[in-house]
Design an enzyme around this catalytic site. Structure first.
Site, PDB file in Angstrom:
ATOM      1  CE1 TYR A  29     -37.890  13.006   5.157  1.00  0.00           C
ATOM      2  CE2 TYR A  29     -35.756  11.930   5.226  1.00  0.00           C
ATOM      3  CZ  TYR A  29     -36.524  13.026   4.914  1.00  0.00           C
ATOM      4  OH  TYR A  29     -35.940  14.144   4.384  1.00  0.00           O
ATOM      5  CG  ASN A  51     -43.264  21.890   5.623  1.00  0.00           C
ATOM      6  OD1 ASN A  51     -44.321  22.409   5.968  1.00  0.00           O
ATOM      7  ND2 ASN A  51     -42.128  22.092   6.237  1.00  0.00           N
ATOM      8  CB  CYS A  59     -39.112  19.816   7.204  1.00  0.00           C
ATOM      9  SG  CYS A  59     -38.761  21.295   6.275  1.00  0.00           S
ATOM     10  CG  HIS A  60     -33.914  22.155   9.468  1.00  0.00           C
ATOM     11  ND1 HIS A  60     -35.021  22.920   9.716  1.00  0.00           N
ATOM     12  CD2 HIS A  60     -33.116  22.272  10.543  1.00  0.00           C
ATOM     13  CE1 HIS A  60     -34.877  23.497  10.909  1.00  0.00           C
ATOM     14  NE2 HIS A  60     -33.731  23.114  11.437  1.00  0.00           N
ATOM     15  CD  GLU A  91     -31.815  23.634  14.234  1.00  0.00           C
ATOM     16  OE1 GLU A  91     -31.877  22.395  14.354  1.00  0.00           O
ATOM     17  OE2 GLU A  91     -32.764  24.333  13.849  1.00  0.00           O
TER      18      GLU A  91
END
Length: 115
Positions: A29, A51, A59-60, A91
DNA sequence: AACCTGACGGACA
DNA sequence: CTGTCCGCCAGGT
């Protein structure tokens, strides 16, 4: 479907920057706020918290500076956060333990140029 | 305009 | 290592 258009400039900037985070990487952040040269870690989190483009804007891929996950889908703990971890693992993001991302997966967004 | 609330971060005990 | 404190700054009441 009414897509929310009442977004502030700040929120747009945040979502835009978050969209550039490569798959398999995470950023923090704080780094986000620095790169945009705007707001703070806290205000960045505030933008992501609401969001509206949930999975579309990744955003993860935004985590805390201490390597812990932070929140997801408005929650700071519980199943939503667990899902965040799963998404990251899918991912290719690796973890040192249950809730600390591996430092090697950290990525820093490019700084906005001072004109 | 004043006040409150955080998906945060760094310092310190 | 953990927990507490305080500064941070956009948004909503």
């Amino acid at each position: 479907m009414k897509r929310p258009s009442n977004l502030t400039e700040y929120q747009q900037a945040v979502y835009d920057c978050v969209s550039t985070i490569p798959k398999g990487c995470v950023t923090t952040y704080g780094s986000l706020a620095q790169a945009m040269d705007r707001g703070s870690a806290r205000s960045a989190g505030q933008a992501l918290r609401v969001n509206p483009f949930a999975p579309r804007v990744p955003c993860h891929r935004v985590v805390r500076s201490d390597g812990r996950l932070g929140g997801f889908s408005g929650q700071t703990e519980g199943p939503e956060v667990a899902r965040k971890r799963t998404l990251l693992q899918n991912e290719g993001v690796r973890f040192t333990d249950a809730d600390h991302v591996h430092p090697d997966c950290l990525w820093t967004p490019p700084m906005s140029q001072p004109s």
